[in-house]
Design a protein around this motif. Structure first.
Motif, PDB file in Angstrom:
ATOM      1  N   ASP A   1      31.717  13.658 -48.203  1.00 32.52           N
ATOM      2  CA  ASP A   1      30.441  14.103 -48.400  1.00 32.52           C
ATOM      3  C   ASP A   1      29.866  14.055 -47.137  1.00 32.52           C
ATOM      4  O   ASP A   1      29.316  13.186 -46.492  1.00 32.52           O
ATOM      5  CB  ASP A   1      29.731  12.976 -49.423  1.00 32.52           C
ATOM      6  CG  ASP A   1      28.362  13.407 -49.586  1.00 32.52           C
ATOM      7  OD1 ASP A   1      27.807  14.339 -49.410  1.00 32.52           O
ATOM      8  OD2 ASP A   1      27.644  12.265 -50.151  1.00 32.52           O
TER       9      ASP A   1
ATOM     10  N   ASN B   1      24.249  14.462 -46.183  1.00 30.81           N
ATOM     11  CA  ASN B   1      23.714  13.761 -47.190  1.00 30.81           C
ATOM     12  C   ASN B   1      22.446  14.852 -47.713  1.00 30.81           C
ATOM     13  O   ASN B   1      22.113  15.669 -47.122  1.00 30.81           O
ATOM     14  CB  ASN B   1      23.040  12.397 -46.621  1.00 30.81           C
ATOM     15  CG  ASN B   1      21.951  12.381 -45.430  1.00 30.81           C
ATOM     16  OD1 ASN B   1      21.508  13.495 -45.419  1.00 30.81           O
ATOM     17  ND2 ASN B   1      22.022  11.158 -44.850  1.00 30.81           N
ATOM     18  N   ASP B   2      21.791  14.308 -48.681  1.00 32.34           N
ATOM     19  CA  ASP B   2      20.530  15.032 -49.196  1.00 32.34           C
ATOM     20  C   ASP B   2      19.305  15.111 -48.154  1.00 32.34           C
ATOM     21  O   ASP B   2      18.683  16.198 -48.373  1.00 32.34           O
ATOM     22  CB  ASP B   2      19.914  14.217 -50.349  1.00 32.34           C
ATOM     23  CG  ASP B   2      20.824  14.368 -51.788  1.00 32.34           C
ATOM     24  OD1 ASP B   2      21.950  15.142 -51.552  1.00 32.34           O
ATOM     25  OD2 ASP B   2      20.708  13.608 -52.359  1.00 32.34           O
TER      26      ASP B   2
ATOM     27  N   GLN C   1      27.421  13.225 -41.690  1.00 31.93           N
ATOM     28  CA  GLN C   1      28.011  11.672 -41.983  1.00 31.93           C
ATOM     29  C   GLN C   1      29.437  12.122 -41.606  1.00 31.93           C
ATOM     30  O   GLN C   1      30.251  11.285 -42.110  1.00 31.93           O
ATOM     31  CB  GLN C   1      27.987  11.488 -43.342  1.00 31.93           C
ATOM     32  CG  GLN C   1      26.378  11.330 -43.787  1.00 31.93           C
ATOM     33  CD  GLN C   1      26.278  10.991 -45.351  1.00 31.93           C
ATOM     34  OE1 GLN C   1      25.623   9.852 -45.688  1.00 31.93           O
ATOM     35  NE2 GLN C   1      26.885  11.732 -46.208  1.00 31.93           N
TER      36      GLN C   1
ATOM     37  N   GLN D   1      21.979  22.317 -47.470  1.00 28.57           N
ATOM     38  CA  GLN D   1      21.687  20.897 -46.883  1.00 28.57           C
ATOM     39  C   GLN D   1      21.294  20.967 -45.520  1.00 28.57           C
ATOM     40  O   GLN D   1      20.124  20.229 -45.137  1.00 28.57           O
ATOM     41  CB  GLN D   1      22.375  19.857 -47.380  1.00 28.57           C
ATOM     42  CG  GLN D   1      22.660  19.540 -48.666  1.00 28.57           C
ATOM     43  CD  GLN D   1      23.928  18.961 -49.093  1.00 28.57           C
ATOM     44  OE1 GLN D   1      24.921  19.637 -49.549  1.00 28.57           O
ATOM     45  NE2 GLN D   1      23.878  17.662 -48.935  1.00 28.57           N
TER      46      GLN D   1
END
Length: 456
Positions: free
Chosen positions: A232, A235-236, A241, A410
């Protein structure tokens, strides 16, 4: 006959609550002067029915608005490059629909303030689109530092897995015994190749995955592997990350598995040089037991042979993720954009509003023969998809029940990861044995962090 089919479709959509948008939802515009050219560049279709469907939709709009549309159809390999060249020369088309631009070109152009905000096209029918589709077309504008809709979602597709049932039978294997667990699934195809080799079939490989830096399919398939391994990266909130130890380990594991097929010689040796079409050609030449490919272009190419299409060639779901949980399918949303340099922006918005009326959209997508799928969930309830007698379309439709989006939705900076072929280079270097998966992962992470730090 065409009129009758259209009326039946309209009744069906009305039953779903998806009646055509009212005139108030289709943006008004003032007709251009006689000498103005309204130009649309659209991706070349694989099938006459797709071209015919789009042409009819546009013709209806032309008649209603007394305006001529100049449509040019481009192949996948040239449309992005030619559009960007035209943009740099100050002469872009008014509308562009590309099959791969969402991976790199669109996010970058939106960031650079070179696309038109099409919120007034999307908002009137916003509730009809899936959250994934809306997320995919919501880009950040670097000039305004705001996120908005800079593209219109036309279609979507996920990565399909295809195999030859009769090739398995030839080596004494049955597709009823294909494991559902991650490692067991991939081991099955390695075993199939080993069985073929023992029978003297040395030119048939177990797995047809692209390993090249150049192929867009490599991005699609490897990022599906990253998703499977729980990576992932963003992130949103759009924050990178990359330093998360869990993400690094997931990247290492994905590289080890993916490139490992090449190192163990269960992928054709030329896979590190493949273009997007090569895995299709190798598979259709029956030189690999299975392959993965965006959409259903591979089975659709065999529709002329009923025996091959319905009995020999099979589309199957992906295995469970390594964790044992159901896999989230990455969805590529195919989008149309309007260039900021377009002299016909209002007209372009009007045409796109017309195209995405549900009755028009589903007509176009059905013409694509499974190449594309609807971005409007209720259109997936059409029996053509949900209760299809076509085994390939039925399997592919199920994949849209559990989906994820690509990272470009994103953070636009991630578009440079594809443009600079970060993952393709990592895969190729591990496949060739020049670095370890750990070294390749650390290099890729450093490159991605550098991209994000320099993104402007």
């Amino acid at each position: 006959m065409r009129r009758r089919k259209f009326n039946q479709l309209s009744l069906f959509l009305a039953g779903l609550g998806l009646v055509s948008c009212s005139d108030s939802a289709v943006l008004n515009y003032r007709a251009p002067g006689k000498n103005s050219k309204f130009r649309v560049w659209w991706i070349q279709s694989f099938y006459p029915a797709e071209t015919e469907a789009l042409s009819q939709i546009v013709a209806d709009w032309e008649k209603k608005n007394n305006t001529k549309v100049e449509i040019t159809f481009y192949n996948d390999g040239s449309v992005n490059r030619d559009a960007e060249n035209a943009l740099n020369n100050g002469n872009p088309p008014d509308i562009l629909f590309s099959n791969t631009a969402e991976f790199s070109l669109y996010p970058r152009l939106a960031w650079q303030n070179k696309l038109v905000d099409v919120s007034d096209v999307v908002e009137p029918v916003k509730d009809l689109f899936s959250p994934i589709a809306l997320k995919a077309v919501s880009y950040q504008n670097g000039a305004t530092n705001k996120r908005s809709y800079y593209a219109v979602p036309i279609a979507q597709l996920s990565a399909g897995l295809h195999y030859w049932r009769d090739l398995l039978a030839d080596v004494g294997l049955s597709d009823t015994n294909i494991p559902r667990d991650w490692d067991g699934f991939w081991k099955f195809w390695e075993t199939a190749q080993d069985a073929a080799k023992s029978k003297g079939k040395k030119d048939v490989y177990g797995i047809g995955l692209p390993m090249s830096a150049e192929a867009t399919d490599t991005i699609f398939m490897f990022e599906q592997f990253l998703t499977a391994y729980g990576v992932d990266l963003i992130n949103d909130n759009g924050q990178l990350q990359a330093d998360d130890p869990k993400n690094r380990q997931g990247i290492v594991d994905a590289l080890k598995k993916y490139a490992g097929f090449y190192k163990s010689e269960h992928v054709p040796p030329k896979a590190i040089q493949w273009s997007d079409a090569d895995n299709n050609q190798v598979f259709l030449s029956r030189n690999s037991f299975m392959t993965a490919n965006p959409g259903l272009s591979i089975p659709a190419s065999q529709q002329f042979d009923t025996n091959v299409y319905t009995k020999k060639l099979v589309t199957t779901e992906w295995p469970l993720a390594p964790s044992g949980k159901p896999l989230n399918y990455l969805v590529a949303v195919k989008q149309a954009v309007i260039f900021a340099d377009s002299p016909n922006q209002a007209m372009a918005k009007n045409l796109l509003s017309h195209i995405i009326q549900p009755s028009n959209l589903v007509t176009y997508l059905k013409g694509a023969g499974g190449r594309y799928f609807p971005t409007m969930p209720k259109l997936l309830e059409d029996p053509y998809y949900k209760d299809s007698q076509d085994p390939h379309i039925l399997t592919a439709t199920k994949q849209f029940q559990n989906t994820s989006s690509f990272y470009t939705a994103q953070n636009a900076a991630y578009s440079e990861v594809g443009a600079k072929q970060i993952w393709g280079q990592a895969i190729r270097s591990v496949a060739k044995g020049t670095v370890t998966p750990e070294q390749a992962a650390d290099t890729a992470i450093a490159q991605i962090k550098n991209i994000f730090s320099q993104w402007k």
